[in-house]
Design an enzyme around this catalytic site. Structure first.
Site, PDB file in Angstrom:
ATOM      1  N   GLY A  54      -5.590 153.672  84.481  1.00 53.32           N
ATOM      2  CA  GLY A  54      -4.771 152.764  83.680  1.00 53.32           C
ATOM      3  C   GLY A  54      -4.516 153.344  82.310  1.00 53.32           C
ATOM      4  O   GLY A  54      -5.379 153.294  81.431  1.00 53.32           O
ATOM      5  N   CYS A  63      -2.623 145.510  95.246  1.00 49.59           N
ATOM      6  CA  CYS A  63      -1.191 145.543  94.935  1.00 49.59           C
ATOM      7  C   CYS A  63      -0.768 144.153  94.457  1.00 49.59           C
ATOM      8  O   CYS A  63      -0.967 143.169  95.171  1.00 49.59           O
ATOM      9  CB  CYS A  63      -0.394 145.939  96.171  1.00 49.59           C
ATOM     10  SG  CYS A  63       1.370 145.861  95.874  1.00 49.59           S
ATOM     11  N   SER A 117      -2.472 156.756  92.934  1.00 50.90           N
ATOM     12  CA  SER A 117      -1.626 156.467  94.098  1.00 50.90           C
ATOM     13  C   SER A 117      -0.233 155.973  93.694  1.00 50.90           C
ATOM     14  O   SER A 117      -0.100 155.130  92.807  1.00 50.90           O
ATOM     15  CB  SER A 117      -2.314 155.399  94.951  1.00 50.90           C
ATOM     16  OG  SER A 117      -1.471 154.993  95.995  1.00 50.90           O
ATOM     17  N   MET A 137       7.567 147.938  93.834  1.00 51.83           N
ATOM     18  CA  MET A 137       8.216 148.783  94.847  1.00 51.83           C
ATOM     19  C   MET A 137       8.213 148.068  96.195  1.00 51.83           C
ATOM     20  O   MET A 137       9.088 148.305  97.029  1.00 51.83           O
ATOM     21  CB  MET A 137       7.450 150.107  95.015  1.00 51.83           C
ATOM     22  CG  MET A 137       7.147 150.860  93.723  1.00 51.83           C
ATOM     23  SD  MET A 137       8.590 151.654  93.016  1.00 51.83           S
ATOM     24  CE  MET A 137       8.910 152.895  94.228  1.00 51.83           C
ATOM     25  N   GLY A 138       7.189 147.224  96.419  1.00 51.47           N
ATOM     26  CA  GLY A 138       7.089 146.547  97.720  1.00 51.47           C
ATOM     27  C   GLY A 138       6.452 147.422  98.785  1.00 51.47           C
ATOM     28  O   GLY A 138       6.724 147.241  99.971  1.00 51.47           O
ATOM     29  N   LEU A 139       5.628 148.374  98.362  1.00 52.08           N
ATOM     30  CA  LEU A 139       4.905 149.261  99.280  1.00 52.08           C
ATOM     31  C   LEU A 139       5.804 149.940 100.332  1.00 52.08           C
ATOM     32  O   LEU A 139       5.515 149.901 101.529  1.00 52.08           O
ATOM     33  CB  LEU A 139       3.771 148.487  99.995  1.00 52.08           C
ATOM     34  CG  LEU A 139       2.607 148.020  99.115  1.00 52.08           C
ATOM     35  CD1 LEU A 139       1.674 147.102  99.910  1.00 52.08           C
ATOM     36  CD2 LEU A 139       1.822 149.195  98.539  1.00 52.08           C
ATOM     37  N   THR A 193       1.319 156.952  85.331  1.00 55.14           N
ATOM     38  CA  THR A 193       2.527 156.796  84.512  1.00 55.14           C
ATOM     39  C   THR A 193       2.738 157.942  83.512  1.00 55.14           C
ATOM     40  O   THR A 193       3.883 158.328  83.250  1.00 55.14           O
ATOM     41  CB  THR A 193       2.466 155.433  83.788  1.00 55.14           C
ATOM     42  OG1 THR A 193       2.353 154.425  84.795  1.00 55.14           O
ATOM     43  CG2 THR A 193       3.701 155.168  82.954  1.00 55.14           C
TER      44      THR A 193
HETATM   45  C1  FMN Z   1       5.917 153.335  90.490  1.00 57.14           C
HETATM   46  C2  FMN Z   1       4.493 153.006  90.804  1.00 57.14           C
HETATM   47  C3  FMN Z   1       4.085 152.908  92.147  1.00 57.14           C
HETATM   48  C4  FMN Z   1       2.752 152.617  92.449  1.00 57.14           C
HETATM   49  N1  FMN Z   1       2.363 152.556  93.766  1.00 57.14           N
HETATM   50  C5  FMN Z   1       1.049 152.331  94.083  1.00 57.14           C
HETATM   51  C6  FMN Z   1       0.620 152.354  95.436  1.00 57.14           C
HETATM   52  O1  FMN Z   1       1.379 152.596  96.385  1.00 57.14           O
HETATM   53  N2  FMN Z   1      -0.704 152.104  95.667  1.00 57.14           N
HETATM   54  C7  FMN Z   1      -1.617 151.861  94.671  1.00 57.14           C
HETATM   55  O2  FMN Z   1      -2.802 151.649  94.946  1.00 57.14           O
HETATM   56  N3  FMN Z   1      -1.221 151.871  93.370  1.00 57.14           N
HETATM   57  C8  FMN Z   1       0.076 152.086  93.062  1.00 57.14           C
HETATM   58  N4  FMN Z   1       0.460 152.114  91.736  1.00 57.14           N
HETATM   59  C9  FMN Z   1      -0.540 151.882  90.678  1.00 57.14           C
HETATM   60  C10 FMN Z   1      -1.111 153.189  90.125  1.00 57.14           C
HETATM   61  O3  FMN Z   1      -1.788 153.937  91.117  1.00 57.14           O
HETATM   62  C11 FMN Z   1      -2.104 152.904  88.958  1.00 57.14           C
HETATM   63  O4  FMN Z   1      -3.147 152.087  89.432  1.00 57.14           O
HETATM   64  C12 FMN Z   1      -1.415 152.228  87.785  1.00 57.14           C
HETATM   65  O5  FMN Z   1      -0.108 152.710  87.601  1.00 57.14           O
HETATM   66  C13 FMN Z   1      -2.203 152.384  86.480  1.00 57.14           C
HETATM   67  O6  FMN Z   1      -2.349 153.722  86.120  1.00 57.14           O
HETATM   68  P1  FMN Z   1      -1.340 154.465  85.067  1.00 57.14           P
HETATM   69  O7  FMN Z   1      -1.277 153.594  83.860  1.00 57.14           O
HETATM   70  O8  FMN Z   1      -1.969 155.807  84.823  1.00 57.14           O
HETATM   71  O9  FMN Z   1      -0.031 154.565  85.770  1.00 57.14           O
HETATM   72  C14 FMN Z   1       1.798 152.405  91.400  1.00 57.14           C
HETATM   73  C15 FMN Z   1       2.214 152.515  90.072  1.00 57.14           C
HETATM   74  C16 FMN Z   1       3.536 152.825  89.749  1.00 57.14           C
HETATM   75  C17 FMN Z   1       3.937 152.925  88.296  1.00 57.14           C
END
Ligand code: FMN
Length: 306
Positions: free
Chosen positions: A244, A131, A23, A73-75, A267
């Protein structure tokens, strides 16, 4: 769907392979979701959406560190009443399951957002109770067992689609929280959201993010996420989705061996592009073949054997 050893079933959702868009990484547009499906994702999750539109925080909202991204981001989101149009359009275009991530500031708000998303065609919901950077939602809900249980119960009562619960690592005992969610009726657990973090600029001597603190994602958090999945697997019977720092097939296999039935990728898209999904699942496929396994399922939780 063509049957092969990469197929997985998560709480009734059939996925062609065990990689899912995490997400929030790519915003909301149907075109970006489609590019991720073309990149090979077995399912996609939208950015978290709530009842009302939110602007999110002022810039900077993302900072790159030596070991990953920190975001606050602050949703930001258009609100569910606007977003249902995107869900409907996405359903006509995407040929993989569409999971809508929702958040709220009360049990009722989660349930209503989930109901509207399901009504528009979401194949499953992911409750963002994790979050790390918005007060009175997210991890504040995910850390309080009573509130969490009520959020899950009300969301389950509001929809007939599978409900995933996404947990934060910033807690004393993630397995206990997963158990609370499972008892309240969650169909799957996503572990983990970002890890609370911050960065300070040496020149200005000030925190870099406008919100000061944010959440760390990317490779640095993978060992934390694997440990969380391992602990949750020992406590709950419902499927776990690992998230993650997944960057390559070895990371994905590690999560599967720890107990995840699928993995989310976020990411890594920034450095590897949308094809990271294809590369990861084809690597998992080669691994399964080389080791003589007929399905992903055969290795889920395999590292727990004595
Ligand atoms: C820019 C950004 C925005 C994110 N926005 C959300 C979000 O709106 N809702 C959510 O559940 N997780 C959000 N996440 C978290 C990711 O879904 C994920 O749990 C986290 O980045 C770890 O996975 P990764 O290491 O593969 O990125 C966000 C992560 C990033 C980097």
């Amino acid at each position: 769907m063509k049957r092969n050893r990469l197929n997985v079933n998560i709480a009734g959702l059939q996925l062609a392979n065990p990689t899912i868009l995490a997400s929030g990484i790519l915003g909301y547009s149907v075109a970006t979701l489609q590019s991720i499906v073309e990149g090979g994702a077995g399912a996609v999750i939208t950015k978290s959406v709530g009842l009302k539109p939110r602007q999110g925080y002022a810039n900077p909202t993302v900072v790159q560190t030596k070991c990953g991204l920190i975001n606050a981001m602050g949703l930001p989101n258009p609100g569910i009443d606007e977003f249902v149009n995107e869900i409907r359009e996405a359903k006509t275009v995407l040929d993989v399951p569409l999971i809508v991530s929702v958040y709220g500031f009360s049990e009722e708000e989660y349930a209503l957002a989930a109901k509207k998303a399901a009504g528009a065609g979401a194949d499953a919901l992911e409750l963002n109770v994790s979050c790390p950077h918005v007060k009175e939602t997210g991890s504040e809900i995910g850390q309080n067992s009573e509130i969490l249980a009520e959020v899950v119960r009300k969301a389950k009562a509001a929809v007939s689609k599978p409900v995933f619960v996404k947990l934060a690592p910033n807690v004393t005992d993630i397995a206990e929280i997963a158990e609370t969610a499972a008892r309240a009726g969650a169909d799957a657990i996503t572990a983990i959201n970002t890890v609370k973090a911050m960065a300070i600029d040496a020149e200005t001597a000030m925190p870099i993010l406008s919100n000061k603190k944010g959440g760390l994602s990317g490779q640095a958090i993978k060992p934390i996420a694997v440990r969380c999945v391992y602990e949750v697997y020992e406590r709950v019977k419902i499927p776990i989705i690992g998230c993650g720092g997944v960057t390559d097939w070895r990371d994905a296999v590690e999560f599967l061996l720890a107990g995840a039935s699928a993995v989310q990728i976020g990411t890594a898209i920034a450095t590897k592009g949308p094809n990271v999904f294809k590369t990861v699942s084809s690597g998992v496929n080669t691994y399964l073949k080389r080791k003589g396994f007929r399905s992903v399922k055969e290795i889920v939780g395999l590292s727990h054997r004595n």
